[in-house]
Scaffold this motif. Sequence first.
Motif, PDB file in Angstrom:
ATOM      1  N   LEU A   6      14.645 -19.199 -54.626  1.00 29.30           N
ATOM      2  CA  LEU A   6      15.248 -17.876 -54.741  1.00 29.30           C
ATOM      3  C   LEU A   6      15.661 -17.338 -53.371  1.00 29.30           C
ATOM      4  N   LEU A   7      14.820 -17.554 -52.373  1.00 29.17           N
ATOM      5  CA  LEU A   7      15.130 -17.063 -51.032  1.00 29.17           C
ATOM      6  C   LEU A   7      16.228 -17.867 -50.355  1.00 29.17           C
ATOM      7  N   ALA A   8      16.488 -19.063 -50.837  1.00 28.92           N
ATOM      8  CA  ALA A   8      17.541 -19.893 -50.244  1.00 28.92           C
ATOM      9  C   ALA A   8      18.910 -19.631 -50.840  1.00 28.92           C
ATOM     10  N   LEU A   9      19.007 -18.793 -51.867  1.00 25.88           N
ATOM     11  CA  LEU A   9      20.277 -18.560 -52.548  1.00 25.88           C
ATOM     12  C   LEU A   9      21.372 -17.987 -51.640  1.00 25.88           C
ATOM     13  N   PRO A  10      21.086 -17.052 -50.730  1.00 23.94           N
ATOM     14  CA  PRO A  10      22.176 -16.532 -49.886  1.00 23.94           C
ATOM     15  C   PRO A  10      22.876 -17.602 -49.066  1.00 23.94           C
ATOM     16  N   LEU A  11      22.120 -18.577 -48.559  1.00 21.81           N
ATOM     17  CA  LEU A  11      22.759 -19.653 -47.804  1.00 21.81           C
ATOM     18  C   LEU A  11      23.680 -20.469 -48.697  1.00 21.81           C
ATOM     19  N   LEU A  12      23.224 -20.747 -49.910  1.00 18.49           N
ATOM     20  CA  LEU A  12      24.070 -21.476 -50.851  1.00 18.49           C
ATOM     21  C   LEU A  12      25.297 -20.654 -51.233  1.00 18.49           C
ATOM     22  N   GLY A  13      25.126 -19.325 -51.327  1.00 22.49           N
ATOM     23  CA  GLY A  13      26.256 -18.467 -51.653  1.00 22.49           C
ATOM     24  C   GLY A  13      27.333 -18.500 -50.585  1.00 22.49           C
ATOM     25  N   VAL A  14      26.922 -18.526 -49.315  1.00 24.19           N
ATOM     26  CA  VAL A  14      27.893 -18.618 -48.221  1.00 24.19           C
ATOM     27  C   VAL A  14      28.607 -19.964 -48.241  1.00 24.19           C
ATOM     28  N   LEU A  15      27.835 -21.030 -48.389  1.00 27.35           N
ATOM     29  CA  LEU A  15      28.436 -22.365 -48.363  1.00 27.35           C
ATOM     30  C   LEU A  15      29.339 -22.604 -49.571  1.00 27.35           C
ATOM     31  N   SER A  16      29.040 -21.952 -50.701  1.00 23.20           N
ATOM     32  CA  SER A  16      29.848 -22.169 -51.901  1.00 23.20           C
ATOM     33  C   SER A  16      31.239 -21.568 -51.780  1.00 23.20           C
ATOM     34  N   ALA A  17      31.449 -20.720 -50.767  1.00 24.71           N
ATOM     35  CA  ALA A  17      32.778 -20.140 -50.586  1.00 24.71           C
ATOM     36  C   ALA A  17      33.821 -21.214 -50.331  1.00 24.71           C
ATOM     37  N   TRP A  18      33.396 -22.349 -49.803  1.00 25.73           N
ATOM     38  CA  TRP A  18      34.342 -23.429 -49.504  1.00 25.73           C
ATOM     39  C   TRP A  18      34.742 -24.194 -50.751  1.00 25.73           C
ATOM     40  N   LEU A  19      34.110 -23.898 -51.881  1.00 28.29           N
ATOM     41  CA  LEU A  19      34.455 -24.596 -53.132  1.00 28.29           C
ATOM     42  C   LEU A  19      35.541 -23.885 -53.924  1.00 28.29           C
ATOM     43  N   THR A  20      35.939 -22.689 -53.489  1.00 26.02           N
ATOM     44  CA  THR A  20      36.973 -21.965 -54.205  1.00 26.02           C
ATOM     45  C   THR A  20      38.351 -22.553 -53.891  1.00 26.02           C
ATOM     46  N   PRO A  21      39.285 -22.408 -54.816  1.00 22.13           N
ATOM     47  CA  PRO A  21      40.630 -22.955 -54.548  1.00 22.13           C
ATOM     48  C   PRO A  21      41.267 -22.389 -53.297  1.00 22.13           C
ATOM     49  N   GLN A  22      41.034 -21.096 -53.021  1.00 18.94           N
ATOM     50  CA  GLN A  22      41.632 -20.488 -51.833  1.00 18.94           C
ATOM     51  C   GLN A  22      41.073 -21.114 -50.566  1.00 18.94           C
ATOM     52  N   ALA A  23      39.766 -21.368 -50.570  1.00 16.17           N
ATOM     53  CA  ALA A  23      39.167 -21.965 -49.384  1.00 16.17           C
ATOM     54  C   ALA A  23      39.507 -23.434 -49.293  1.00 16.17           C
ATOM     55  N   ALA A  24      39.587 -24.118 -50.444  1.00 20.46           N
ATOM     56  CA  ALA A  24      39.871 -25.551 -50.425  1.00 20.46           C
ATOM     57  C   ALA A  24      41.251 -25.841 -49.867  1.00 20.46           C
ATOM     58  N   SER A  25      42.193 -24.930 -50.006  1.00 23.63           N
ATOM     59  CA  SER A  25      43.543 -25.156 -49.484  1.00 23.63           C
ATOM     60  C   SER A  25      43.601 -25.045 -47.966  1.00 23.63           C
ATOM     61  N   TRP A  26      42.574 -24.503 -47.358  1.00 26.08           N
ATOM     62  CA  TRP A  26      42.477 -24.359 -45.905  1.00 26.08           C
ATOM     63  C   TRP A  26      43.532 -23.412 -45.330  1.00 26.08           C
ATOM     64  N   GLU A  27      44.295 -22.770 -46.207  1.00 26.77           N
ATOM     65  CA  GLU A  27      45.322 -21.859 -45.701  1.00 26.77           C
ATOM     66  C   GLU A  27      44.699 -20.661 -44.993  1.00 26.77           C
ATOM     67  N   LEU A  28      43.664 -20.114 -45.613  1.00 26.64           N
ATOM     68  CA  LEU A  28      43.030 -18.951 -45.013  1.00 26.64           C
ATOM     69  C   LEU A  28      42.393 -19.297 -43.681  1.00 26.64           C
ATOM     70  N   LEU A  29      41.736 -20.448 -43.624  1.00 20.55           N
ATOM     71  CA  LEU A  29      41.113 -20.847 -42.367  1.00 20.55           C
ATOM     72  C   LEU A  29      42.163 -21.055 -41.285  1.00 20.55           C
ATOM     73  N   ARG A  30      43.269 -21.692 -41.625  1.00 23.70           N
ATOM     74  CA  ARG A  30      44.333 -21.892 -40.637  1.00 23.70           C
ATOM     75  C   ARG A  30      44.888 -20.555 -40.147  1.00 23.70           C
ATOM     76  N   HIS A  31      44.978 -19.598 -41.075  1.00 17.60           N
ATOM     77  CA  HIS A  31      45.445 -18.269 -40.677  1.00 17.60           C
ATOM     78  C   HIS A  31      44.473 -17.622 -39.689  1.00 17.60           C
ATOM     79  N   GLN A  32      43.180 -17.741 -39.953  1.00 15.73           N
ATOM     80  CA  GLN A  32      42.195 -17.159 -39.041  1.00 15.73           C
ATOM     81  C   GLN A  32      42.205 -17.864 -37.689  1.00 15.73           C
ATOM     82  N   VAL A  33      42.396 -19.184 -37.706  1.00 12.83           N
ATOM     83  CA  VAL A  33      42.453 -19.927 -36.445  1.00 12.83           C
ATOM     84  C   VAL A  33      43.634 -19.476 -35.600  1.00 12.83           C
TER      85      VAL A  33
END
Length: 539
Positions: free
Chosen positions: A11-38
């Motif tokens: 239960l206490l480890a869920l926030p870390l998994l929640g952050v890492l799971s952001a990379w599984l979304t279609p928006q994150a998987a396209s890397w467009e947002l990351l490239r924009h931030q870079v």
Amino acid sequence: MRRLAIACCALLALPLLGVLSAWLTPQAASWELLRHQVSTVLPGYALNSLLLAAGVGIGVALLGGATAAAVTLFDFPGRRVFEWALLLPLAMPAYVLAYAATDFLQPSGALQAALRRWTGASGALWPDVRSLPGAIVLFTLALYPYVYVLTRAALVERGVHLMEAARLLGAGLGRRVREVALPLARPALAAGTALALMETLADYGVGAYFGLSTFTTGIYKAWLSADDRIAAAQLATVLLAVVALLLWAERRAQARLRFASSRRGAQSGESRPVRLERGAALAAWTLCAAPVLLGFVLPVAVLARSVWLEARHGDFGLPWARFWQWSLTTLQLSALAAAVAVTLALLFAAVLRQRAAAGRLAPAMVRLVSLGYAVPGAVIAVGLLLPLGWAQATAPGSAVAAGIAWAATGTAAGLIYAYLVRFSAVALQSVEAGYARIPASFDDSARMLGAGASRLFFGVHLPLLSRAALAAALLVFVDVMKELPATLVLRPFDSDTLAVVAYNFARDERLAEAALPSLAIVVVGLLPVLLLSRAMRAR
């Protein structure tokens, strides 16, 4: 007990998994947002965070190492006082130090006003303290005790003894410091510096108040200003990777400390600190007095002066009824978090104690949770809110999702949960230290008399762990009182804490009103400092 510990750890480890799971979304998987931030904000965040970390790392290593060596290896007037006084800045949160320094050093502050009256000058006499160099100095003054404590602990065990042996072999003072003391203290310096850097990268109060663009402030801007949860999660992941690297370095340095420790009395017999005379004694006294004066005495005096002036004028501009409500809310949250954290720490430590019956999964999960203290509050907040947002978006009419979201954001439950993720490791460390003082023969004797696991814990371990549990509760209590990043995001409406109130007043340039809640935090923060000072004297 083992299954309960695994469930709590998961239960206490869920926030870390929640952050890492952001990379599984279609928006994150396209890397467009990351490239924009870079291509836009990420280089600035990385550069400012790197410069801040480099400056603070060098500062705390030099100041903490030098003061620890001075009070351990040398004898000069006031040394006994400085042994515990150098711990006092631990009670001063960095953001409170920033408020006091700004109030005192800004162009309209007391110091510049007095100098202008004395010299007849006009305008600002020095650059604004609210800058990257100013933040480096303030973090150094607030965090050097991490290095001081660990370095002094390493030197006090064998430093004086080995320095005396080197002297008898004909080595001069410079060679003894360079070839004996420094190698002995290097692992402690590395561990303390890594801890200070983790606190620096996790800070939000100083960065936001000084207008610095760091990873932590960037996470809040992405989440609260730009309303971009995926961008906030990606920034949180980068910050988490950096913190994990620092944690690895700190653990490696802590492991090396075992080779520099001994139970021999370092200051017994003929082994004595080197007596300093005249100029050298004055230099050592100045070295130790400066951080205590600048990191604790002057800030407390500035805050107390602001409170006194407002009280003398008869109008604080502070709603007293609400102030007492803020104080009560802070005390309730801190007490509840401390009680639950100590309960979890006792459960986890009991599982680790029974290694034969615990298996491999339970100890591994407990060690995973013990990393929580290194996780910044901003990352925990993002890791908690991101899955809740996804759940509500996926099932908009679900009563269960709505109920969980309401409990996490509309009540104190989400805040307590974030505190437990962040500070359960603090309680666990204290309880484990208490367990280390209980001989294993006690367990064997109890089992031979027919005591089961529950009776062994409640009848033997718990009474012997009362002092360690009390110390753990005190440490968590004070840490929760000072916590700012997660509290800013997760607090329910109309339930501000003293840390949040002080930050809001300072952000609105109402530094006089920010003085009283800040001073209250510092006064309560003295409790674990006194406890640590007493423990160090008892070594």
